[in-house]
Design a protein around this motif. Structure first.
Motif, PDB file in Angstrom:
ATOM      1  N   ASN A  33       0.840  -1.178   0.000  1.00 38.76           N
ATOM      2  CA  ASN A  33       0.000   0.000   0.000  1.00 38.76           C
ATOM      3  C   ASN A  33       0.880   1.235   0.000  1.00 38.76           C
ATOM      4  OD1 ASN A  33       0.947   0.235   2.583  1.00 38.76           O
ATOM      5  ND2 ASN A  33      -0.974  -0.345   3.552  1.00 38.76           N
ATOM      6  N   ASP A  34       0.287   2.384  -0.145  1.00 42.38           N
ATOM      7  CA  ASP A  34       1.056   3.621  -0.240  1.00 42.38           C
ATOM      8  C   ASP A  34       1.730   3.993   1.067  1.00 42.38           C
ATOM      9  OD1 ASP A  34       0.440   3.889  -2.856  1.00 42.38           O
ATOM     10  OD2 ASP A  34      -1.308   5.160  -2.515  1.00 42.38           O
ATOM     11  N   LEU A  35       1.214   3.542   2.171  1.00 43.75           N
ATOM     12  CA  LEU A  35       1.817   3.889   3.448  1.00 43.75           C
ATOM     13  C   LEU A  35       3.187   3.248   3.617  1.00 43.75           C
ATOM     14  CD1 LEU A  35      -1.281   3.673   5.793  1.00 43.75           C
ATOM     15  CD2 LEU A  35      -0.167   5.710   4.885  1.00 43.75           C
ATOM     16  N   MET A  38       5.678   5.848   1.288  1.00 39.58           N
ATOM     17  CA  MET A  38       5.914   7.223   1.709  1.00 39.58           C
ATOM     18  C   MET A  38       4.727   7.689   2.526  1.00 39.58           C
ATOM     19  SD  MET A  38       6.694  10.228  -0.946  1.00 39.58           S
ATOM     20  CE  MET A  38       6.454  11.910  -0.523  1.00 39.58           C
ATOM     21  N   PRO A  39       4.950   8.466   3.555  1.00 41.96           N
ATOM     22  CA  PRO A  39       3.809   8.953   4.333  1.00 41.96           C
ATOM     23  C   PRO A  39       3.013   9.986   3.540  1.00 41.96           C
ATOM     24  CG  PRO A  39       5.839   9.922   5.134  1.00 41.96           C
ATOM     25  CD  PRO A  39       6.220   8.883   4.122  1.00 41.96           C
ATOM     26  N   ALA A  40       1.782  10.167   3.915  1.00 40.75           N
ATOM     27  CA  ALA A  40       0.913  11.115   3.238  1.00 40.75           C
ATOM     28  C   ALA A  40       1.401  12.541   3.491  1.00 40.75           C
ATOM     29  CB  ALA A  40      -0.522  10.963   3.743  1.00 40.75           C
ATOM     30  N   PRO A  41       1.262  13.442   2.486  1.00 44.83           N
ATOM     31  CA  PRO A  41       1.694  14.819   2.698  1.00 44.83           C
ATOM     32  C   PRO A  41       0.770  15.541   3.669  1.00 44.83           C
ATOM     33  CG  PRO A  41       0.670  14.586   0.559  1.00 44.83           C
ATOM     34  CD  PRO A  41       0.772  13.219   1.149  1.00 44.83           C
ATOM     35  N   SER A  42       1.334  16.485   4.353  1.00 46.45           N
ATOM     36  CA  SER A  42       0.527  17.254   5.304  1.00 46.45           C
ATOM     37  C   SER A  42      -0.293  18.282   4.539  1.00 46.45           C
ATOM     38  CB  SER A  42       1.439  17.952   6.312  1.00 46.45           C
ATOM     39  OG  SER A  42       2.227  18.913   5.640  1.00 46.45           O
ATOM     40  N   PRO A  43      -1.395  18.745   5.106  1.00 47.25           N
ATOM     41  CA  PRO A  43      -2.222  19.753   4.420  1.00 47.25           C
ATOM     42  C   PRO A  43      -1.469  21.055   4.160  1.00 47.25           C
ATOM     43  CG  PRO A  43      -3.457  18.743   6.192  1.00 47.25           C
ATOM     44  CD  PRO A  43      -2.054  18.245   6.306  1.00 47.25           C
TER      45      PRO A  43
END
Length: 143
Positions: A33-35, A38-43
């Motif tokens: 999975n994508d996690l 790379m971690p998800a970008p912050s807002p």
């Protein structure tokens, strides 16, 4: 009850034959999975600044961008009208004639616009270079 060969009824139930080459069951499946990449970008990464600072030039005012586009403008400004004029020298049964008269006229017109834009940009950069060289020469002689 199931019937055997020849229509005779058999007293034993049908069982599936055991398979000899069965793969071993997977005990741990790999995580895909994508996690895991790379971690998800912050807002905050998606928020655009409301005002531009003076150090950030606008894209269309940047000399580097305009100098990069200049050879493309001049090249396509010559090639596209040439292709448009070549349409008139093709045979009547040529597949290039199937598009109609709109294609060569569009190529010629768009090419002339690109060529004119390229020539104006060349004149602009010659003027900018002349005045910047004149300013540097004047300031060097004053000191």
């Amino acid at each position: 009850m199931a019937s055997g060969k020849g229509g005779k009824k058999s007293s034993r139930p049908l069982r599936p034959k055991p398979q000899v080459n069965q793969p071993a069951p997977i005990t741990h499946a790999p995580v895909d999975n994508d996690l895991s990449i790379m971690p998800a970008p912050s807002p905050a990464m998606f928020v655009q600044p409301l005002t531009r600072s003076k150090s950030q030039p606008r894209l269309y005012k940047s000399s580097a961008i305009r100098l990069t586009v200049l050879p493309f403008l001049l090249t396509y400004g010559v090639v596209l009208p040439t292709l448009g004029f070549l349409w008139f020298w093709t045979e009547d049964d040529s597949p290039f004639r199937a598009a109609g008269i709109v294609l060569p006229l569009g190529l010629i017109g768009f090419g002339l616009v690109l060529l004119g834009t390229g020539i104006l940009n060349v004149m602009h950069f010659r003027k900018v270079r002349y005045f910047s060289a004149e300013g540097e020469a004047g300031s060097a002689g004053a000191t």
